[in-house]
Design a protein around this motif. Structure first.
Motif, mmCIF file in Angstrom:
data_model
loop_
_atom_site.group_PDB
_atom_site.id
_atom_site.type_symbol
_atom_site.label_atom_id
_atom_site.label_comp_id
_atom_site.label_asym_id
_atom_site.label_seq_id
_atom_site.Cartn_x
_atom_site.Cartn_y
_atom_site.Cartn_z
ATOM 1 N N LYS A 213 0.774 -1.326 0.067
ATOM 2 C CA LYS A 213 -0.027 -0.080 -0.199
ATOM 3 C C LYS A 213 0.848 1.179 0.052
ATOM 4 O O LYS A 213 1.751 1.488 0.875
ATOM 5 C CB LYS A 213 -1.014 0.042 1.410
ATOM 6 N N PHE A 216 -1.136 6.334 0.835
ATOM 7 C CA PHE A 216 -1.830 7.248 2.239
ATOM 8 C C PHE A 216 -1.849 8.446 1.792
ATOM 9 O O PHE A 216 -0.880 9.336 1.172
ATOM 10 C CB PHE A 216 -0.762 6.823 3.193
ATOM 11 N N LEU A 230 1.665 12.256 4.504
ATOM 12 C CA LEU A 230 2.143 10.976 4.536
ATOM 13 C C LEU A 230 2.760 10.544 3.078
ATOM 14 O O LEU A 230 2.967 9.171 2.772
ATOM 15 C CB LEU A 230 0.560 10.100 4.632
ATOM 16 N N ILE A 393 -2.330 4.753 11.799
ATOM 17 C CA ILE A 393 -2.524 3.785 10.690
ATOM 18 C C ILE A 393 -2.170 2.369 11.625
ATOM 19 O O ILE A 393 -1.133 2.222 12.301
ATOM 20 C CB ILE A 393 -1.306 4.098 9.920
#
Length: 516
Positions: A213, A216, A230, A393
């Protein structure tokens, strides 16, 4: 083996079988002797037992089994069996037509592929279904060898290779012993082994299935402008299997015990007195000594070039090679130091930005339990071990969080008081000008090459990188501006924009912090 050769000469049927196959048949029939001789007279039982023993002269039937067979019927039944020996033997012999249909061992049948397979039905002479104990399904095992690195620890590799060799020998020695229903012929078939993947193939499959991922987003006003604080943050899952995580955690516990016993250098292991909530985190440093705050000697925060700590353990080097090979960290930023954090319940890390004595990017691997890491350009301390910020997170167990760009230099981050025990290992590369005096690079951490996404990859197989799909130009001729044409109607070079789409829907998706 003289007796066996004599038996072969007397019975040509046995000539076509190898001694190892006859030995297997002897063991098989010995196990089933109580069933085969259930309705036979004493004399026929002895003959059958002698024939079975003749297949393998080195093996002898257990006296307890024979006594059990002979003592089963009472005296009256024994006399009746002796009187009706011929009838019983004729009816219940293995070679009779009735036995071929009903009293065979589980009613075995021959398959078209040349191998024998049992039918799961009960024998008519017994109330219990007869299932062959010879079929064994090998259980897949997870181990540290799943790392599939050519440069793994030598002792681990040798241990796994020995286990694999033993398993191969065990698999290759398996046989299926059966009786052909039509002819009564003893059939011994070899088990066909399933193809096994090589270590490179296993590594490639795991590498291609890593979840990454990289999108963000958290907008905050920094120096009068809205910034995605981020940007540069990445989260990778599936890098380490459960067995690999256990091995790493066990190694950390071993290092912790060594630190307690004073077997590590003084500045390597630190266990501060827990005088308040959140202040008892144990740290173990390798590669360099990092000073978290101004110490009693007046040294500022950063790498202490005159202090010496223990070198990076071999197991942690395996982790570093995995991180570089699997595209978690770039080959231009191979870590040469690491810090192990051991959290007990209630321990935390206050808001901070990692010291620039370490270059970017760097990463943190999480073990034992999941926790949140809070990011924000202006984090607030609510209470001991409690912090507030615009975004939290979660870090799953075994995940790797990579900090770079704004995520490392603009946003502060912190770990609130953990609800249960947790271990993290942070891998960082030192600035060459900040390295300790007398530092020598680790030779086995040089020249690490990342795996190729395209190597032995099926056509059309998607890369594990979380890349956005390439935008195609519009095809409608009346939309020249949308197509990106120049004034001369020549197509301009297409550039995929990484900027998020503006508009009401975009504004609704994110919370904007306008405090700064």
């Amino acid at each position: 083996m003289n007796d066996l050769e004599r038996v072969k000469k007397e019975d040509p049927f046995l000539v076509k079988y190898q001694p190892s196959e006859l030995r297997i048949a002897s063991e098989f029939l010995t196990t089933w002797l109580p069933f085969l001789s259930r309705d036979l007279c004493r004399r026929c039982t002895q003959i059958l037992s002698r024939q079975i023993r003749s297949l393998d002269p080195d093996a002898e039937l257990a006296n307890n089994d024979l006594n059990a067979i002979h003592s089963t019927p009472n005296n009256t039944e024994s006399e009746d069996l002796n009187e009706n020996c011929r009838d019983n033997c004729a009816v219940n012999s293995i070679g009779s037509s009735k036995d071929e249909d009903t009293n065979s061992l589980g009613s075995w049948k021959d398959e078209g592929n040349g191998f024998s397979e049992p039918i799961g039905e009960a024998s008519t002479s017994s109330g219990v279904a007869c299932a062959s104990p010879l079929f064994q399904t090998p259980v897949p095992r997870q181990s540290w060898a799943d790392m599939a690195q050519e440069d793994e620890l030598e002792e681990v590799e040798e241990e796994e290779e020995e286990e694999e060799e033993e398993q191969l020998v065990s698999e290759s020695s398996k046989r299926i012993v059966s009786l052909t229903a039509s002819t009564g012929e003893l059939r011994i078939s070899k088990v066909v082994e399933k193809p096994k993947l090589s270590r490179d193939q296993r590594e490639s499959i795991r590498f291609m299935n890593v979840k990454r991922k990289k999108d963000f987003i958290c907008l905050e006003r920094v120096n009068g402008k809205f910034v995605n604080i981020l940007e540069g943050l990445e989260l990778h899952e599936g890098i380490f299997s459960a067995a690999e995580q256990k091995r790493i955690v066990d190694h950390v516990y071993m290092l912790q015990e060594m630190g307690r016993k004073g077997e590590l250098k003084e500045r390597t292991y630190t266990a501060p007195h827990k005088w308040m909530r959140g202040k008892g985190r144990i740290t173990i440093q390798f590669g360099c000594c990092y000073n978290y705050a101004m110490d009693k000697n007046g040294n500022p925060p950063g790498i202490l070039q005159n202090e010496v700590v223990d070198p990076i353990p071999d197991l942690f080097k395996v982790i570093i090679r995995r991180l570089v090979r699997w595209h978690v960290l770039p080959p231009t930023c191979v870590p040469d130091s690491c810090i192990v954090n051991i959290y007990e319940e209630g321990d935390c890390i206050p808001p901070h930005i990692d010291n620039h004595d370490f270059v970017r990017p760097f990463c943190t691997v999480s073990f034992l339990s999941e926790c949140n890491v809070v990011f924000g350009s202006n984090l607030k301390v609510v209470d001991a071990g409690e912090f507030s910020g615009p975004i939290a997170i979660p870090l799953p167990v075994g995940s790797v969080l990579v900090l770079n760009g704004n995520g490392a230099d603009v946003a502060k981050h912190c770990v609130p008081a953990v609800p249960t025990k947790r271990i993290s290992i942070t891998f960082r590369r030192m600035d060459e000008l900040k390295r300790p005096i007398g530092y020598a690079p680790e030779s086995d951490l040089q020249g690490i090459e990342p795996l190729s996404y395209d190597a032995e990859r099926p056509k059309g197989f998607n890369s594990p990188k979380s890349e956005r799909p390439v935008r195609q130009p519009f095809r409608r001729e009346d939309k020249r501006e949308a197509k990106g044409l120049t004034e001369n109607n020549e197509p301009s070079e297409w550039r995929s924009s990484t900027r998020p789409r503006r508009g009401p829907s975009y504004r609704r998706r994110f919370t904007v912090n306008q405090s700064r």
